[in-house]
Scaffold this motif. Structure first.
Motif, mmCIF file in Angstrom:
data_model
loop_
_atom_site.group_PDB
_atom_site.id
_atom_site.type_symbol
_atom_site.label_atom_id
_atom_site.label_comp_id
_atom_site.label_asym_id
_atom_site.label_seq_id
_atom_site.Cartn_x
_atom_site.Cartn_y
_atom_site.Cartn_z
ATOM 1 N N THR A 9 -13.963 33.995 29.343
ATOM 2 C CA THR A 9 -12.968 34.134 30.400
ATOM 3 C C THR A 9 -11.571 33.887 29.850
ATOM 4 O O THR A 9 -11.419 33.218 28.822
ATOM 5 C CB THR A 9 -13.251 33.130 31.549
ATOM 6 O OG1 THR A 9 -12.269 33.303 32.578
ATOM 7 C CG2 THR A 9 -13.185 31.691 31.056
ATOM 8 N N GLY A 10 -10.605 34.414 30.538
ATOM 9 C CA GLY A 10 -9.211 34.095 30.245
ATOM 10 C C GLY A 10 -8.636 33.120 31.241
ATOM 11 O O GLY A 10 -7.456 32.762 31.157
ATOM 12 N N ASP A 11 -9.451 32.665 32.184
ATOM 13 C CA ASP A 11 -9.024 31.762 33.256
ATOM 14 C C ASP A 11 -9.291 30.319 32.819
ATOM 15 O O ASP A 11 -10.429 29.851 32.860
ATOM 16 C CB ASP A 11 -9.796 32.092 34.537
ATOM 17 C CG ASP A 11 -9.302 31.323 35.752
ATOM 18 O OD1 ASP A 11 -8.786 30.193 35.584
ATOM 19 O OD2 ASP A 11 -9.433 31.831 36.880
ATOM 20 N N LEU A 12 -8.246 29.618 32.431
ATOM 21 C CA LEU A 12 -8.402 28.257 31.928
ATOM 22 C C LEU A 12 -8.913 27.311 33.006
ATOM 23 O O LEU A 12 -9.765 26.449 32.728
ATOM 24 C CB LEU A 12 -7.072 27.755 31.362
ATOM 25 C CG LEU A 12 -7.044 26.306 30.856
ATOM 26 C CD1 LEU A 12 -8.152 26.046 29.850
ATOM 27 C CD2 LEU A 12 -5.684 25.988 30.251
ATOM 28 N N ASP A 13 -8.418 27.437 34.210
ATOM 29 C CA ASP A 13 -8.863 26.536 35.280
ATOM 30 C C ASP A 13 -10.356 26.707 35.554
ATOM 31 O O ASP A 13 -11.082 25.712 35.740
ATOM 32 C CB ASP A 13 -8.063 26.788 36.563
ATOM 33 C CG ASP A 13 -6.612 26.359 36.432
ATOM 34 O OD1 ASP A 13 -6.334 25.481 35.599
ATOM 35 O OD2 ASP A 13 -5.760 26.903 37.161
ATOM 36 N N LEU A 89 -21.571 34.616 18.337
ATOM 37 C CA LEU A 89 -20.189 34.489 18.789
ATOM 38 C C LEU A 89 -19.260 35.363 17.956
ATOM 39 O O LEU A 89 -18.373 36.029 18.494
ATOM 40 C CB LEU A 89 -19.740 33.029 18.715
ATOM 41 C CG LEU A 89 -18.286 32.763 19.123
ATOM 42 C CD1 LEU A 89 -18.024 33.215 20.555
ATOM 43 C CD2 LEU A 89 -17.940 31.292 18.947
ATOM 44 N N ALA A 90 -19.438 35.370 16.638
ATOM 45 C CA ALA A 90 -18.606 36.232 15.792
ATOM 46 C C ALA A 90 -18.775 37.694 16.182
ATOM 47 O O ALA A 90 -17.794 38.452 16.235
ATOM 48 C CB ALA A 90 -18.960 36.024 14.320
ATOM 49 N N ALA A 91 -20.016 38.111 16.460
ATOM 50 C CA ALA A 91 -20.264 39.491 16.873
ATOM 51 C C ALA A 91 -19.598 39.778 18.211
ATOM 52 O O ALA A 91 -18.996 40.844 18.408
ATOM 53 C CB ALA A 91 -21.771 39.745 16.956
ATOM 54 N N LEU A 96 -15.101 42.379 21.161
ATOM 55 C CA LEU A 96 -14.046 42.334 22.173
ATOM 56 C C LEU A 96 -12.657 42.567 21.566
ATOM 57 O O LEU A 96 -11.665 42.609 22.294
ATOM 58 C CB LEU A 96 -14.074 40.984 22.890
ATOM 59 C CG LEU A 96 -15.289 40.702 23.774
ATOM 60 C CD1 LEU A 96 -15.255 39.253 24.282
ATOM 61 C CD2 LEU A 96 -15.334 41.671 24.956
ATOM 62 N N GLY A 97 -12.601 42.679 20.249
ATOM 63 C CA GLY A 97 -11.324 42.898 19.597
ATOM 64 C C GLY A 97 -10.542 41.641 19.321
ATOM 65 O O GLY A 97 -9.338 41.699 19.035
#
Length: 295
Positions: A9-13, A89-91, A96-97
């Motif tokens: 996610t990009g949502d820190l909260d 995780l690396a894959a 995802l770029g």
């Protein structure tokens, strides 16, 4: 997004709502993620980079088992992971770029991720950081104690604090922080939100300095500790470290931690005399990508 048990996610909260308890469950081991993520939460203006921060948690059996975070500046932080999960995780991040500039983790996890990143991207990992984590057991004031006392640094001490932090960066080869200090971006450096304490001689002359983070998740990290070269060997570093450690306990920290250079037997012996106990070793690897890739 979810893949192989990873939730990204990009949502820190939202990330903290779901993974915060896990991070706080082992504050000593998780001290770097705790401080880095808190900085992203409270001081996002100091984290400008090539893209937004990304966060992830690994779940199994309904419980969080590990987390990662990727800062806008490309720093990938990991909690301990088995090798097969570093590979997944690396894959995932590559797919995802997201190409980290470097990874920081415990020694085994960092090494496993570096190998996985090489396999998935062709990068050549380079180890640039090796350190030893200590946690305070029973605080023991060093003896003999040098004359003088500890004093919390104030706004009037900023020039000296900045100068000594710069000297510290030169001594340990910490180029990224040195660049920020020289660019006048003190607040953007990792020292910008620390609380500094001097050890002063009876006449009020500062002779050593130690800093600490705020209490985060029940943890305080002591960093950096610095004594100018002409003043070393007189017990000042031990005295100021003990003073900062005592203050951290008084502020409510359950875990007080610090990192040392494993190749420096003097500092390792000093911190053990104060009461610090070895927990685990950490490592950092940086990545160089081929043309057409970015990190």
């Amino acid at each position: 997004m979810r893949s192989h048990g990873w939730h990204v996610t990009g949502d820190l909260d939202d990330f903290l709502a779901r993974a915060g308890d896990f991070l706080r469950s082992r504050p000593a081991l998780h001290n770097t993620p705790l401080t880095d993520i808190e900085r992203l939460r409270t001081r996002p203006q100091t984290q400008q980079g090539t893209g937004p921060a990304v966060f992830g948690r690994l779940e199994a059996g309904g419980e969080v088992r590990a987390v990662f975070y990727l800062t806008p500046r490309g720093r990938l932080g990991l909690t301990p992971l088995p090798a097969e999960q570093t590979d997944s995780l690396a894959a995932l991040l590559t797919g995802l770029g997201h190409l980290p500039a470097h990874v920081i983790a415990d020694h085994d996890t960092a090494g496993a991720y570096a190998r996985a990143q090489r396999q998935h991207t062709g990068t050549t990992p380079e180890r640039f950081w090796r350190t030893r984590l200590y946690r305070l057991g029973t605080l023991t004031v060093p003896r003999p104690r040098p004359e003088g006392h500890g004093r919390l640094a104030g706004a009037q001490d900023r020039e000296q604090v900045v100068r000594w932090c710069r000297e510290f960066c030169v001594t340990v080869g910490e180029q990224s922080s040195l660049d920020l200090i020289d660019a006048g971006a003190w607040d953007d450096s990792r020292f910008g939100d620390r609380h500094f304490t001097f050890w002063e001689t009876p006449d009020g002359t500062p002779v050593s300095m130690a800093a600490a983070t705020s209490v985060i998740g029940g943890m305080v990290r002591v960093d950096p500790v610095y004594t100018p070269a002409p003043l070393r060997g007189r017990g000042y570093a031990g005295a100021v470290t003990a003073e900062v450690s005592r203050a951290a306990l008084a502020a409510g920290a359950r875990d007080v931690v610090l990192f040392t250079d494993p190749a420096n037997p003097t500092s390792n012996a000093l911190y053990q005399r104060i009461g610090y106990v070895h927990v685990i070793d950490f490592a950092g690897y940086r990545f160089s990508y081929s043309a057409g890739q970015s990190g």
